[in-house]
Design a protein around this motif. Structure first.
Motif, PDB file in Angstrom:
ATOM      1  N   THR A 177       0.837  -1.199   0.000  1.00 47.37           N
ATOM      2  CA  THR A 177       0.000   0.000   0.000  1.00 47.37           C
ATOM      3  C   THR A 177       0.870   1.248   0.000  1.00 47.37           C
ATOM      4  O   THR A 177       1.809   1.353   0.800  1.00 47.37           O
ATOM      5  CB  THR A 177      -0.921   0.029   1.236  1.00 47.37           C
ATOM      6  OG1 THR A 177      -1.653  -1.195   1.311  1.00 47.37           O
ATOM      7  CG2 THR A 177      -1.892   1.193   1.158  1.00 47.37           C
ATOM      8  N   HIS A 179       0.779   5.141   0.819  1.00 47.17           N
ATOM      9  CA  HIS A 179       0.031   6.192   1.511  1.00 47.17           C
ATOM     10  C   HIS A 179       0.586   7.540   1.044  1.00 47.17           C
ATOM     11  O   HIS A 179       1.604   8.014   1.549  1.00 47.17           O
ATOM     12  CB  HIS A 179       0.166   6.041   3.022  1.00 47.17           C
ATOM     13  CG  HIS A 179      -0.481   4.807   3.561  1.00 47.17           C
ATOM     14  ND1 HIS A 179      -1.801   4.772   3.978  1.00 47.17           N
ATOM     15  CD2 HIS A 179      -0.002   3.543   3.738  1.00 47.17           C
ATOM     16  CE1 HIS A 179      -2.108   3.560   4.394  1.00 47.17           C
ATOM     17  NE2 HIS A 179      -1.032   2.787   4.270  1.00 47.17           N
ATOM     18  N   PRO A 182      -2.371  11.037   4.610  1.00 47.73           N
ATOM     19  CA  PRO A 182      -3.095  10.219   5.592  1.00 47.73           C
ATOM     20  C   PRO A 182      -4.459   9.741   5.102  1.00 47.73           C
ATOM     21  O   PRO A 182      -4.959   8.717   5.598  1.00 47.73           O
ATOM     22  CB  PRO A 182      -3.233  11.170   6.784  1.00 47.73           C
ATOM     23  CG  PRO A 182      -2.061  12.092   6.670  1.00 47.73           C
ATOM     24  CD  PRO A 182      -1.868  12.295   5.199  1.00 47.73           C
ATOM     25  N   LYS A 183      -5.046  10.425   4.127  1.00 45.67           N
ATOM     26  CA  LYS A 183      -6.374  10.054   3.642  1.00 45.67           C
ATOM     27  C   LYS A 183      -6.360   9.442   2.249  1.00 45.67           C
ATOM     28  O   LYS A 183      -7.368   8.893   1.811  1.00 45.67           O
ATOM     29  CB  LYS A 183      -7.283  11.279   3.654  1.00 45.67           C
ATOM     30  CG  LYS A 183      -7.554  11.830   5.045  1.00 45.67           C
ATOM     31  CD  LYS A 183      -8.518  12.999   4.996  1.00 45.67           C
ATOM     32  CE  LYS A 183      -8.818  13.527   6.404  1.00 45.67           C
ATOM     33  NZ  LYS A 183      -9.769  14.673   6.374  1.00 45.67           N
ATOM     34  N   LYS A 185      -4.693   6.674  -0.191  1.00 44.36           N
ATOM     35  CA  LYS A 185      -3.826   5.505  -0.277  1.00 44.36           C
ATOM     36  C   LYS A 185      -4.134   4.735  -1.552  1.00 44.36           C
ATOM     37  O   LYS A 185      -5.268   4.719  -2.036  1.00 44.36           O
ATOM     38  CB  LYS A 185      -3.986   4.605   0.946  1.00 44.36           C
ATOM     39  CG  LYS A 185      -5.351   3.951   1.079  1.00 44.36           C
ATOM     40  CD  LYS A 185      -5.398   3.058   2.312  1.00 44.36           C
ATOM     41  CE  LYS A 185      -6.763   2.377   2.460  1.00 44.36           C
ATOM     42  NZ  LYS A 185      -6.815   1.515   3.673  1.00 44.36           N
ATOM     43  N   LEU A 334      -2.284   1.438  10.388  1.00 40.13           N
ATOM     44  CA  LEU A 334      -1.804   0.778   9.181  1.00 40.13           C
ATOM     45  C   LEU A 334      -2.304  -0.663   9.135  1.00 40.13           C
ATOM     46  O   LEU A 334      -2.513  -1.293  10.170  1.00 40.13           O
ATOM     47  CB  LEU A 334      -0.268   0.788   9.136  1.00 40.13           C
ATOM     48  CG  LEU A 334       0.399   2.160   9.032  1.00 40.13           C
ATOM     49  CD1 LEU A 334       1.914   2.016   9.055  1.00 40.13           C
ATOM     50  CD2 LEU A 334      -0.032   2.891   7.760  1.00 40.13           C
ATOM     51  N   ALA A 340       3.754  -1.117   3.745  1.00 38.94           N
ATOM     52  CA  ALA A 340       3.268   0.241   3.510  1.00 38.94           C
ATOM     53  C   ALA A 340       4.433   1.191   3.263  1.00 38.94           C
ATOM     54  O   ALA A 340       5.429   1.173   3.995  1.00 38.94           O
ATOM     55  CB  ALA A 340       2.446   0.724   4.701  1.00 38.94           C
ATOM     56  N   VAL A 342       4.929   5.078   3.400  1.00 37.60           N
ATOM     57  CA  VAL A 342       4.247   6.259   3.926  1.00 37.60           C
ATOM     58  C   VAL A 342       5.068   7.495   3.571  1.00 37.60           C
ATOM     59  O   VAL A 342       6.210   7.652   4.025  1.00 37.60           O
ATOM     60  CB  VAL A 342       4.065   6.155   5.452  1.00 37.60           C
ATOM     61  CG1 VAL A 342       3.254   7.343   5.968  1.00 37.60           C
ATOM     62  CG2 VAL A 342       3.385   4.842   5.825  1.00 37.60           C
ATOM     63  N   LEU A 434      -0.018   8.918  10.335  1.00 38.74           N
ATOM     64  CA  LEU A 434      -0.517   7.551  10.420  1.00 38.74           C
ATOM     65  C   LEU A 434       0.119   6.776  11.573  1.00 38.74           C
ATOM     66  O   LEU A 434      -0.304   5.663  11.888  1.00 38.74           O
ATOM     67  CB  LEU A 434      -0.279   6.811   9.105  1.00 38.74           C
ATOM     68  CG  LEU A 434      -1.168   7.265   7.929  1.00 38.74           C
ATOM     69  CD1 LEU A 434      -0.749   6.584   6.641  1.00 38.74           C
ATOM     70  CD2 LEU A 434      -2.633   6.955   8.234  1.00 38.74           C
TER      71      LEU A 434
END
Length: 620
Positions: A177, A179, A182-183, A185, A334, A340, A342, A434
């Motif tokens: 994923t 990111h 924060p909103k 992804k 997460l 992830a 980020v 996050l």
């Protein structure tokens, strides 16, 4: 060795007992020789013959030793040739420099060979992985590695049991994923999906007829995330259980032993033990494998021994630096089953033009390009790699001096108090929202680990050959991309499996009565011919074209990336993304690189061209 011993006995019988190495006896000393002296010397010399005849590799040590080259020459003058039995596999005395994944897998493959009887000695400057706690110390920069299908096939080429022992220590993961905020992804990978057949690729290694078969191409397994210490510990345990106690004396693993110098032509090593104090010259070995990473002494030995202008190696440090934190659990915001990436957010204080901290004496993190790469690992733990620009060459200073550096700077943990630790935690949370719900004790642990570490700097290595004389290179010693492609450990394990495969195949063809040196030379050439193209292709795929693409070239790359992201080769449209092909298929790096010739400005050479160049490389 016995012949050399009898020569020394004859020499001793002709000289006085007080003779030292390098001295010529005086006339007075000759007259002082007595029958008693002769008898004592004869007994000592015979004992020396018995001892030296039972040691396969000569070693000696002194308080003020002569040079590496001088000691090597002394041993060479007294070394004996190996008399191979025509009815048994030829013996091969092997030294492996580096007990990382590639070195340990190479030992497994050589020891399991049916064409040779290998005696393997491994030298590693780090401590025994099996003695380290599961919780990595704060000074450790070890992060979790991803074992994909290439690594899985390389390990399974020993046997399925070894792969099961390795994979049981890791965490299977098939999600990735991104990111962006924060909103926002993007799920770049959600479950392992079978690639179109044309992109699957053949097996990266061959399997023994009586051993395991190639995995079903229709079955796609997730990657295994595992710490290098756990991977190496599993491989060491496998060696000990198969060939260690109760299994003979065919493998000897030497931890806390540094190889300071190597001889690629005659097979000698200079090692330092007792925390790298005393130095010993050992050898000669039939074969020396350099598996010790980017700072390989074996690569340096090849460069100094090869004909001038033949062997070429390029090394460079990559921009930026990194540090690693290991937490007891994944951050709550997460996905605990997904890797992830980020990207950092800009702190509100920075947006207002101020600082996140009011006290000018407090350490501050500058805004920059630092990102967080979060991996779930076995036991529900999390591994977070912080990487970015800046911090690698920073001054240390102390906690009373104003700082505007990043956590990637070279700090001293003892210079900070609890308020400093809390300030760092708050700054991390402001840049990575996050992580906000991460427990306070975990954040405190994270900051302490980061402040305890010196920043790591990744390096890239490129070589035009992976062998010379009695030596060969595997993994980062031969080709390194600094983690850019995520295929470092996978390609290193394949190197080891292919190298052992070439040695095994060459000795199986020539038989035990053949010239060992010529047979090994042919095997090492075959290895270079197979893996040099793969190493160069991965290097170029990782870093892209060296020159400017131009507007048209950049536009072509952008459009093809969008197309491949949307379709990924489905319905015959586009191709799987480059990272997907590298990490989820066993297709050769060379073929993947050739498909992208249009992006590089020049065609990648075909296999025949590589084979011809390497066959002639050392002719001079």
């Amino acid at each position: 060795a016995p012949q050399a011993g009898f020569m020394m006995l004859d020499d001793f019988m002709r000289q006085p007992s007080a003779r030292r190495v390098g001295e010529r006896p005086t006339d007075a000393a000759k007259m002082a020789l007595t029958a008693t002296d002769n008898g004592a010397i004869a007994i000592a010399a015979l004992l020396f013959i018995i001892c030296i005849a039972s040691v396969p590799a000569v070693a000696f040590q002194s308080q003020s030793p002569p040079s590496f080259r001088a000691q090597r020459n002394v041993i060479l003058r007294s070394a004996s040739t190996d008399d191979a039995s025509s009815s048994s596999p030829p013996s091969l005395n092997v030294a492996i420099v580096g007990a990382g994944p590639s070195g340990l897998l190479l030992a497994h493959r050589l020891l399991s060979s049916r064409s040779i009887r290998a005696k393997v000695s491994i030298y590693e400057q780090r401590s025994d992985y099996r003695l380290q706690d599961n919780i990595v110390s704060g000074s450790s920069r070890a992060y979790a590695l991803g074992l994909g299908p290439r690594a899985r096939q390389a390990i399974q080429s020993v046997d399925t049991q070894l792969w099961n022992e390795v994979s049981s220590r890791g965490y299977p993961c098939d999600r990735f994923t991104l990111h962006v905020t924060p909103k926002i992804k993007l799920r770049l990978r959600d479950g392992v999906k079978k690639l179109p057949r044309k992109y699957n690729g053949a097996s990266v290694v061959k399997f023994e007829e009586q051993g395991d078969r190639e995995a079903d191409p229709e079955v796609v397994e997730p990657s295994v995330l595992i710490y290098q210490t756990e991977l190496c510990a599993a491989l060491v345990d496998g060696l000990v259980s198969r060939y260690g106690k109760g299994g003979g004396d065919r493998v000897d693993i030497n931890f806390e032993t540094r190889v300071s110098e190597a001889d690629a032509k005659d097979g000698f090593l200079s090692i330092q033990t007792e925390k790298f104090g005393s130095e010993t010259i050992i050898g000669p070995f039939d074969f020396v494998a350099g598996c010790g990473g980017v700072n390989s002494p074996v690569r340096e030995a090849i460069a100094s021994a090869a004909p001038r202008g033949s062997f070429q190696a390029e090394t460079r440090n990559l921009p930026g630096s990194f540090k690693v934190a290991r937490l007891p659990s994944m951050p709550p915001l997460l996905d605990p089953t997904s890797v992830a990436l980020v990207l950092p957010s800009k702190p509100k204080a920075d947006e207002k033009g101020g600082d996140a901290q009011d006290d000018a004496t407090r350490p501050k993190m500058s805004s920059g390009t630092m990102s967080a790469f979060v991996e779930p690992v076995t036991g529900g733990e999390a591994c977070i790699l912080f990487a970015g620009r800046g911090g690698g060459d920073s001054d240390k200073g102390d906690a009373t001096t104003e700082r505007t550096e990043t956590l990637l700077s070279d700090w001293r943990l003892e210079s900070f108090d609890e308020d400093d630790i809390r300030a760092f935690s708050e700054d991390i949370l402001s840049r990575f929202p996050l992580l906000v719900d991460t427990p306070d004790q975990d954040m405190n642990l994270m900051v302490r680990q980061l402040l305890s570490q010196r920043p790591g700097v990744a390096a890239a290595v490129k070589c035009n050959a992976f062998h010379f004389g009695r030596a060969a290179l595997c993994g980062d010693a031969a080709h390194a991309t600094g983690g850019v492609s995520g295929q470092g450990v996978n390609s290193a394990l394949v190197d080891s499996a292919v190298l052992a495969e070439c040695i095994d195949a060459q000795f199986a063809t020539t038989g035990s009565g053949a010239d060992k040196e010529k047979t090994l030379s042919a095997a090492l050439l075959a290895y270079s011919q197979r893996q040099v193209p793969e190493g160069l292709a991965l290097y170029e795929l990782s870093f892209g074209p060296e020159g400017e693409l131009g507007l048209l070239g950049r536009l072509r790359v952008l459009l093809s990336t969008i197309r491949d992201t949307l379709f990924g080769g489905r319905f015959g449209v586009g191709k799987p993304l480059l990272q997907v092909q590298l990490s989820q298929s066993t297709r050769s790096f060379s073929d993947i690189r050739r498909e992208r010739n249009a992006y590089y400005g020049e065609a990648f050479p075909d296999d025949e061209e590589f084979q011809e160049k390497l066959a002639k490389l050392y002719d001079a």
